[in-house]
Structures are given as structure tokens and as C-alpha cells.
Design a protein around this motif. Structure first.
Motif, short mmCIF file in Angstrom:
data_model
loop_
_atom_site.label_atom_id
_atom_site.label_comp_id
_atom_site.label_asym_id
_atom_site.label_seq_id
_atom_site.Cartn_x
_atom_site.Cartn_y
_atom_site.Cartn_z
N PHE A 1 3.24 -5.82 -7.19
CA PHE A 1 2.86 -4.60 -7.90
C PHE A 1 3.80 -4.43 -9.08
O PHE A 1 5.03 -4.49 -8.91
CB PHE A 1 2.97 -3.38 -6.98
CG PHE A 1 2.03 -3.45 -5.80
CD1 PHE A 1 0.71 -3.03 -5.91
CD2 PHE A 1 2.46 -3.96 -4.58
CE1 PHE A 1 -0.16 -3.11 -4.83
CE2 PHE A 1 1.59 -4.04 -3.49
CZ PHE A 1 0.28 -3.62 -3.62
N TYR B 1 4.56 -1.74 -12.20
CA TYR B 1 4.16 -0.39 -12.63
C TYR B 1 5.37 0.41 -13.12
O TYR B 1 6.50 0.14 -12.70
CB TYR B 1 3.49 0.36 -11.45
CG TYR B 1 4.38 0.47 -10.23
CD1 TYR B 1 4.44 -0.56 -9.29
CD2 TYR B 1 5.19 1.59 -10.03
CE1 TYR B 1 5.27 -0.47 -8.18
CE2 TYR B 1 6.03 1.69 -8.92
CZ TYR B 1 6.05 0.66 -8.00
OH TYR B 1 6.88 0.73 -6.91
N ALA C 1 4.48 5.74 -8.16
CA ALA C 1 3.67 4.88 -9.02
C ALA C 1 2.70 5.79 -9.78
O ALA C 1 2.46 6.92 -9.37
CB ALA C 1 2.90 3.90 -8.14
N ALA D 1 5.64 -9.49 -0.36
CA ALA D 1 5.20 -8.36 -1.19
C ALA D 1 6.38 -7.99 -2.08
O ALA D 1 7.49 -7.76 -1.58
CB ALA D 1 4.79 -7.19 -0.33
N CYS E 1 7.53 -5.43 -5.29
CA CYS E 1 7.19 -4.29 -6.14
C CYS E 1 8.19 -4.27 -7.29
O CYS E 1 9.40 -4.23 -7.05
CB CYS E 1 7.31 -2.98 -5.37
SG CYS E 1 6.30 -2.95 -3.87
N ALA F 1 9.22 -2.01 -10.28
CA ALA F 1 9.02 -0.66 -10.82
C ALA F 1 9.93 -0.49 -12.04
O ALA F 1 11.12 -0.80 -11.99
CB ALA F 1 9.36 0.37 -9.76
N MET G 1 7.02 2.91 -0.86
CA MET G 1 6.38 1.63 -1.19
C MET G 1 6.57 0.59 -0.09
O MET G 1 5.62 -0.04 0.34
CB MET G 1 6.92 1.06 -2.52
CG MET G 1 6.32 1.66 -3.75
SD MET G 1 4.51 1.66 -3.86
CE MET G 1 4.11 0.01 -4.35
N ARG H 1 3.76 1.82 2.58
CA ARG H 1 2.58 1.08 2.09
C ARG H 1 2.61 -0.40 2.47
O ARG H 1 1.61 -0.96 2.90
CB ARG H 1 2.45 1.24 0.57
CG ARG H 1 2.10 2.68 0.23
CD ARG H 1 1.88 2.87 -1.25
NE ARG H 1 1.56 4.25 -1.53
CZ ARG H 1 2.11 4.99 -2.48
NH1 ARG H 1 3.03 4.47 -3.29
NH2 ARG H 1 1.76 6.24 -2.66
N ILE H 2 3.75 -1.06 2.33
CA ILE H 2 3.81 -2.48 2.70
C ILE H 2 4.04 -2.59 4.21
O ILE H 2 3.40 -3.36 4.90
CB ILE H 2 4.91 -3.25 1.92
CG1 ILE H 2 4.71 -3.08 0.41
CG2 ILE H 2 4.91 -4.73 2.33
CD1 ILE H 2 3.38 -3.52 -0.15
N LYS I 1 9.57 -8.39 1.99
CA LYS I 1 9.21 -7.34 1.03
C LYS I 1 10.43 -6.92 0.23
O LYS I 1 11.55 -6.91 0.75
CB LYS I 1 8.56 -6.16 1.73
CG LYS I 1 9.37 -5.57 2.86
CD LYS I 1 8.58 -4.48 3.59
CE LYS I 1 9.39 -3.96 4.77
NZ LYS I 1 8.72 -2.90 5.50
N LEU J 1 11.72 -4.33 -3.30
CA LEU J 1 11.48 -3.42 -4.44
C LEU J 1 12.56 -3.70 -5.48
O LEU J 1 13.75 -3.58 -5.18
CB LEU J 1 11.56 -1.96 -3.99
CG LEU J 1 11.59 -0.91 -5.11
CD1 LEU J 1 10.27 -0.87 -5.89
CD2 LEU J 1 11.89 0.49 -4.55
#
Ligand SMILES: Cc1cc2nc3c(=O)[nH]c(=O)nc-3n(C[C@H](O)[C@H](O)[C@H](O)COP(=O)(O)O)c2cc1C
Length: 195
Positions: free
Chosen positions: A84, A86, A93, A123, A125, A127, A149, A153-154, A161, A163
Motif C-alpha cells: 500500500f 499512500y 490513509a 504486506a 505499507c 505511508a 494498518m 487490517r493486515i 508485515k 509499515l
């Protein structure tokens, strides 16, 4: 690896768009395959209809989902990893990406009963934040973003994962923004090539 990128920014003339391009350059140089959902370009419908709300909140997973949702779910099923990219808007987000989760993470696919979604290898993310990491930590905003996130969500939908927050990109301080952009673009290329 086959990587599904969910990209969400209203403007092509943004640092976030450059992040997406640089990440893809890294993926390409490493020989990965990728596909992109550009949520603004696609005019992705981010609001849950009443019918969708009723399906989700009553766990009516036998009811069909909309064709645009099916398409997004099939992109996940074809991929090994999801990324992701964003900007941070009010510690979240953008609404379009939040709505993507509302509509695509459906009952029977991403959650009860009996979620069918494949377990992804990774995954990631990415940001893009206007504020500094220090400021996001002082207020607990970075932790809040991680909780939402990665924690919610994940959750357990990917084996790994992460971020990554690219900070201090506000236009309030253009000199600092330019300095940070140079460093961040290198980070993002590395994330792509080492994916
Ligand atoms: C509506 C709106 C809300 C924002 N909220 C935050 C925020 O809560 N935290 C933050 O660090 N940056 C925030 N920003 C800054 C954005 O993350 C900004 O877009 C970022 O600096 C990335 O630059 P870019 O838009 O050129 O990609 C916000 C920007 C907008 C337009």
C-alpha cells in the motif's frame, strides 16, 4: 514474486506518486512482477452501500459481492505480496483507501465465517507523512497508524508485515522536504529491489 500495489493519492504531482514510481523501478530491477490498482485513476467506489453494509455486518458471506470488489480480490489471489502506498491524511490513509478496505475485505474473504483469502508472503505499507517521526511518536500517532494498518487490517493475512513512514515531507518547510525526498527515494528504491 508477484506484487500487488494499491496506490492512493489524488494528484500525479505529488511526492507519493514519485514514491510509487521509484518503488516500481526497484521491483523491475529485481525482476519482480507487479500490478497496480491506482484508486483515484480507477475512480474506485469507496463508500459502502446499504446492501454491502448489511452483507458485512450480518456475515452474509453467501451473498455475492460487487464486480469491482471481485476484481480487487482476484488481484490479491493472483499475488504473493501486497503493498500500500499512500499519504497520511489525519493520521489515517485517505478515505478512498479506507473505503477500499471497507469494501474489499469482505466477510467470507478476509474475515469470518471461513475467510478464503490466501495467506500472503508479505504486506508492506509505505505511508508518506508531512510530520516528522519524532512528532508522530510524541503524540502516539505512529503507533496508532501501526495498530490500524498492521494490527487490524493486515493482522494475520501476511507472513511478514511492515509499515514504513517517509516523514517530514510537508510543504511548510520546502528546504527540509527537498532534503528528505532525496533520502526517501533511495530508501524506496531499496525497498523495491530488496523486496
Ligand atoms: C487533508 C490532509 C491531511 C493531512 N494529515 C496529515 C497527518 O495527519 N499527518 C501527517 O504527517 N501529514 C498529514 N498531511 C500531509 C500529507 O501526508 C502530505 O500529503 C505529505 O506531505 C505527502 O506529500 P505529497 O502530498 O506531495 O505526496 C495531510 C495532508 C492533507 C492534504
Amino acid at each position: 514474486m508477484k506484487v500487488f500495489i494499491v496506490y492512493c493519492h489524488p494528484s500525479k504531482n505529488s511526492f507519493t506518486n514519485r514514491v510509487k514510481e521509484e518503488f516500481i523501478r526497484g521491483l523491475q530491477d529485481a525482476g519482480h512482477e507487479y500490478l497496480v490498482s491506482d484508486l483515484y485513476d480507477m475512480e474506485f467506489q469507496c463508500e459502502l452501500s446499504e446492501e454491502e453494509y448489511l452483507r458485512e455486518s450480518y456475515y452474509k458471506s453467501a451473498q455475492p459481492v460487487a464486480s469491482d470488489v471481485q476484481l480487487e480480490q482476484s488481484k490479491i489471489e493472483q499475488s504473493d505480496a501486497i503493498v500500500f502506498i499512500y499519504p497520511v491524511f489525519w493520521t489515517e490513509a485517505p478515505a478512498k483507501l479506507v473505503g477500499w478496505f471497507d469494501r474489499v475485505w469482505t466477510s467470507g474473504f478476509a474475515y469470518a465465517p471461513e475467510p478464503s483469502m490466501k495467506l500472503l508472503d508479505k504486506a508492506l505499507c509505505i505511508a508518506i507523512a508531512g510530520k516528522s517521526i519524532q512528532s508522530l511518536d510524541e503524540t502516539g500517532e505512529r503507533e496508532a497508524m501501526r495498530t490500524v494498518m498492521l494490527g487490524d487490517r493486515i493482522r494475520n493475512r501476511a507472513k511478514e508485515k511492515e509499515l514504513v513512514i517517509l516523514d517530514s515531507t510537508t510543504h511548510w518547510n520546502e528546504k527540509l522536504r527537498e532534503e528528505k525526498i532525496k533520502v526517501h527515494l533511495k530508501t524506496v528504491y531499496r525497498l523495491g529491489i530488496n523486496f
